[in-house]
Scaffold this active site. Sequence first.
Site, short mmCIF file in Angstrom:
data_model
loop_
_atom_site.label_atom_id
_atom_site.label_comp_id
_atom_site.label_asym_id
_atom_site.label_seq_id
_atom_site.Cartn_x
_atom_site.Cartn_y
_atom_site.Cartn_z
N TYR A 48 -27.29 -61.69 12.25
CA TYR A 48 -26.66 -60.81 11.28
C TYR A 48 -26.99 -59.36 11.63
O TYR A 48 -28.06 -59.06 12.16
CB TYR A 48 -27.15 -61.11 9.86
CG TYR A 48 -26.81 -62.49 9.37
CD1 TYR A 48 -25.58 -62.75 8.77
CD2 TYR A 48 -27.73 -63.53 9.51
CE1 TYR A 48 -25.27 -64.03 8.31
CE2 TYR A 48 -27.43 -64.80 9.06
CZ TYR A 48 -26.19 -65.05 8.47
OH TYR A 48 -25.89 -66.32 8.03
N THR A 77 -18.67 -31.64 23.00
CA THR A 77 -17.90 -32.00 24.20
C THR A 77 -17.77 -33.53 24.26
O THR A 77 -18.45 -34.25 23.53
CB THR A 77 -18.58 -31.52 25.49
OG1 THR A 77 -19.89 -32.12 25.59
CG2 THR A 77 -18.71 -30.00 25.51
N ASP A 109 6.19 -49.76 45.90
CA ASP A 109 6.82 -50.87 46.63
C ASP A 109 7.60 -51.76 45.67
O ASP A 109 7.49 -52.98 45.72
CB ASP A 109 5.76 -51.68 47.38
CG ASP A 109 6.37 -52.59 48.45
OD1 ASP A 109 7.50 -52.29 48.91
OD2 ASP A 109 5.73 -53.58 48.82
N GLU A 156 -30.26 -52.06 10.69
CA GLU A 156 -29.91 -52.15 12.11
C GLU A 156 -28.72 -51.26 12.44
O GLU A 156 -28.67 -50.63 13.51
CB GLU A 156 -29.61 -53.61 12.48
CG GLU A 156 -30.86 -54.49 12.51
CD GLU A 156 -30.54 -55.96 12.69
OE1 GLU A 156 -31.36 -56.66 13.30
OE2 GLU A 156 -29.47 -56.41 12.21
#
EC number: 2.7.11.1
Length: 610
Positions: free
Chosen positions: A542, A506, A274, A547
């Site tokens: 931190y 994959t 449109d 981690e």
Amino acid sequence: MGNTCVGPSRNGFLQSVSAAMWRPRDGDDSASMSNGDIASEAVSGELRSRLSDEVQNKPPEQVTMPKPGTDVETKDREIRTESKPETLEEISLESKPETKQETKSETKPESKPDPPAKPKKPKHMKRVSSAGLRTESVLQRKTENFKEFYSLGRKLGQGQFGTTFLCVEKTTGKEFACKSIAKRKLLTDEDVEDVRREIQIMHHLAGHPNVISIKGAYEDVVAVHLVMECCAGGELFDRIIQRGHYTERKAAELTRTIVGVVEACHSLGVMHRDLKPENFLFVSKHEDSLLKTIDFGLSMFFKPDDVFTDVVGSPYYVAPEVLRKRYGPEADVWSAGVIVYILLSGVPPFWAETEQGIFEQVLHGDLDFSSDPWPSISESAKDLVRKMLVRDPKKRLTAHQVLCHPWVQVDGVAPDKPLDSAVLSRMKQFSAMNKFKKMALRVIAESLSEEEIAGLKEMFNMIDADKSGQITFEELKAGLKRVGANLKESEILDLMQAADVDNSGTIDYKEFIAATLHLNKIEREDHLFAAFTYFDKDGSGYITPDELQQACEEFGVEDVRIEELMRDVDQDNDGRIDYNEFVAMMQKGSITGGPVKMGLEKSFSIALKL
């Protein structure tokens, strides 16, 4: 949802094709009917069948379009022209509500056009039970209370389904536009789906500088509220009326913007359907203001080779193949070509006294390059218009070819290559990131709503041919080929390995979303903080090496050197990553870490504005 108003609106071509009256062809014309004539008769039957019994064959009373500056409420209108206008302002209109067009797309090719349909009573629409009263019936998710965050101001515009207001964000005082869609007006399942798709497409196109941005969607008992950026500069349509027509230099500049949006939409698998001057707004009143595309209420996702059959759009701008009910994204280029013609001359290329006549002209009429101001317009401009308005969509210029045309080029320099498909370009960007940033994008991707990633889901399903939920190398190779990518197998393998973060061989759905997510998503503070919090396991503020190692194990990321990742991000060398360092990593350019070949980086110089 085809009449979104985001800002003041006084438009003259604001009526969908679906509401048009198509009268039967005179008998003495039948002997010379071409395929296009037969097709137009088929359109005639379908359109007639969808009109109410109140629509008559006699023309309605005229309502002259108000001149710029007149304060009138924007409404859906049918278009009538009494004679060829000297300017757009002389086009007369009928003030009448729009008839909703059924918008069902078909991808199956048809062997021949439908035979002419006999007039019949309008079909009864299937109502959604208590659609206007059911909480979460549209967005399918619980949203926050719109009124807690925004206050509504004056009305900016009115459409068939929604009213657009100025709204102010309470915490910042920043102005936005809010389109409020009354749920009681969503009478069918299809109406509801149209609203959902409009929101999905706006999220999918987010980040393009010439596409209006959506800030959020909210739902309460009575309405759905779409909060968008506010464009206060008015419509392109209004500026054309004020000027009469543009200079060639300015028209070429606007053409680059308009067709650039078309190219970007098509690269993302979106067809606007449109395009017209009313659906382009200026951000401000300034002469050189940025132009933005709005109103994706009729837009659709498409895949290569899809064929659409529903007749939608606006009469002056609709492509002939749309009227023949067999079309694809090439129809957008036709509509853009009509806009270019209007920019240069101030009048539409195909006009008639009735809408039936307009459609006949679209199908069979000749372009007028003899009337003023065309004798003074360059041959190069005329050449472009002719090539954009070729009736055979296979012979029509593509959006990229338009941008390469000498009349459109900036200082005679064409774009160096077409835009890559969104899948390819974004996977290239993703491939150059280090693994820490890839994991962070995965966290952000998993926090996004379904409507924000619906377009990417369409792309994933297009590539995942066997619907296994995993994209193999062969599927990625075939999928990229379908969207026009011409890569060596080694390059495809590089992309595959980069997106396959967990080294499973994959690309699963979540990996695909992370790899193809537009990087504007990481500009949001809430997304960044949520991602940082994921890695900051102990909440210390931190991210430590331990981690980060734990996150790699959770994502199945192997063969990674934690020390190198930390060193790339840890700017103050204190052995840990604080929030500011994390944000800096996420927002700066691609970080080249990992096994990806550096040769892929050259693709990033492409002026990609997706």
